[in-house]
Design a protein around this motif. Structure first.
Motif, PDB file in Angstrom:
ATOM      1  N   LEU A   5       0.836  -1.201   0.000  1.00 32.63           N
ATOM      2  CA  LEU A   5       0.000   0.000   0.000  1.00 32.63           C
ATOM      3  C   LEU A   5       0.869   1.248   0.000  1.00 32.63           C
ATOM      4  N   PHE A   6       1.898   1.223   0.800  1.00 35.30           N
ATOM      5  CA  PHE A   6       2.824   2.355   0.888  1.00 35.30           C
ATOM      6  C   PHE A   6       3.474   2.621  -0.466  1.00 35.30           C
ATOM      7  N   GLN A   7       3.809   1.532  -1.195  1.00 30.12           N
ATOM      8  CA  GLN A   7       4.472   1.675  -2.491  1.00 30.12           C
ATOM      9  C   GLN A   7       3.537   2.141  -3.597  1.00 30.12           C
ATOM     10  N   LEU A   8       2.318   1.619  -3.627  1.00 26.60           N
ATOM     11  CA  LEU A   8       1.478   1.781  -4.808  1.00 26.60           C
ATOM     12  C   LEU A   8       0.315   2.756  -4.671  1.00 26.60           C
ATOM     13  N   ALA A  28       8.940   5.026   8.941  1.00 28.18           N
ATOM     14  CA  ALA A  28      10.267   5.265   8.358  1.00 28.18           C
ATOM     15  C   ALA A  28      10.874   3.955   7.849  1.00 28.18           C
ATOM     16  N   ALA A  29      10.682   2.891   8.610  1.00 30.96           N
ATOM     17  CA  ALA A  29      11.207   1.589   8.181  1.00 30.96           C
ATOM     18  C   ALA A  29      10.496   1.113   6.918  1.00 30.96           C
ATOM     19  N   LEU A  30       9.176   1.322   6.846  1.00 33.48           N
ATOM     20  CA  LEU A  30       8.434   0.951   5.636  1.00 33.48           C
ATOM     21  C   LEU A  30       8.902   1.771   4.442  1.00 33.48           C
ATOM     22  N   ALA A  31       9.146   3.047   4.647  1.00 39.29           N
ATOM     23  CA  ALA A  31       9.620   3.903   3.556  1.00 39.29           C
ATOM     24  C   ALA A  31      10.977   3.419   3.046  1.00 39.29           C
ATOM     25  N   ALA A  32      11.853   3.051   3.956  1.00 40.88           N
ATOM     26  CA  ALA A  32      13.177   2.555   3.556  1.00 40.88           C
ATOM     27  C   ALA A  32      13.048   1.239   2.784  1.00 40.88           C
ATOM     28  N   PRO A  47       8.015  -3.489  -6.143  1.00 41.02           N
ATOM     29  CA  PRO A  47       6.634  -3.953  -5.917  1.00 41.02           C
ATOM     30  C   PRO A  47       6.427  -5.416  -6.298  1.00 41.02           C
ATOM     31  N   GLU A  48       7.140  -5.880  -7.327  1.00 44.81           N
ATOM     32  CA  GLU A  48       7.021  -7.278  -7.733  1.00 44.81           C
ATOM     33  C   GLU A  48       7.576  -8.196  -6.654  1.00 44.81           C
TER      34      GLU A  48
END
Length: 181
Positions: free
Chosen positions: A63-66, A80-84, A91-92
């Motif tokens: 979700l954070f990526q797309l 912050a960890a998810l962003a990193a 995404p693949e």
């Protein structure tokens, strides 16, 4: 009551440990991945629950990526960890890891023991990566150390040479019928 005591009692792990697994996968580091497995195993967790937690974090990561502007609610301070991780994992990769996590969860009952099934799911994540256009599937993975070649199996001394595939099989001769004397 302390959070760590409740987690230990319930057989669950902290989200940071799941993020440690994803960090090792993003780095393609098998040693770090196995160290994270050992650290998680030291809590005697429900490995199915750990795979569920991993799938849930992968969902949030995707979700954070797309989804533009997505920010997790009640993220527990791991935004912050998810962003990193979103920068380091494609995404693949996240989709593939998610599929492996839920498949591994389903297959845990078939494994010799739950830890082995958990580790094999993580090793599957480490071993496989989707191929990008014009790129081999394992381009970013470090090559495994070559193993020494096994000695060829000895062949029997009286073996017939192999026949070419195009040659017809030899006709079997039947013994002549015995004549009455």
């Amino acid at each position: 009551l302390k959070v760590d005591d409740v987690r230990a009692m319930l057989g669950s792990v902290a989200r940071g440990q799941v993020l440690g697994v994803l960090d090792a996968l993003a780095a393609g580091d098998g040693d770090q991945l196995m160290a994270e497995c050992a650290r998680i195993a030291s809590f005697s967790p429900d490995f199915g629950g750990v795979l569920d937690d991993l799938a849930a974090v992968l969902h949030r990561l995707q979700l954070f990526q797309l989804v533009p502007g997505y920010r997790p609610e009640g993220d527990g301070g791991d935004e912050a960890a998810l962003a990193a991780l979103a920068e380091r994992l494609g995404p693949e990769d996240v989709q593939l890891y998610y599929q492996i996590a839920i498949g591994g969860r389903r297959d845990l009952a078939l494994a010799p023991d739950a830890r082995t099934g958990f580790e094999m799911a993580l090793l599957r994540m480490l071993a496989f990566r989707p191929a990008s256009e014009g790129e081999p599937a394992r381009a970013e993975r470090p090559a495994a150390a070559p193993r020494p070649a096994a000695a060829p199996a000895p062949t029997p001394a009286r073996s017939a040479p192999p026949m070419p595939a195009s040659a017809p099989a030899p006709a079997m001769e039947r013994p002549a019928p015995r004549q009455a004397e």
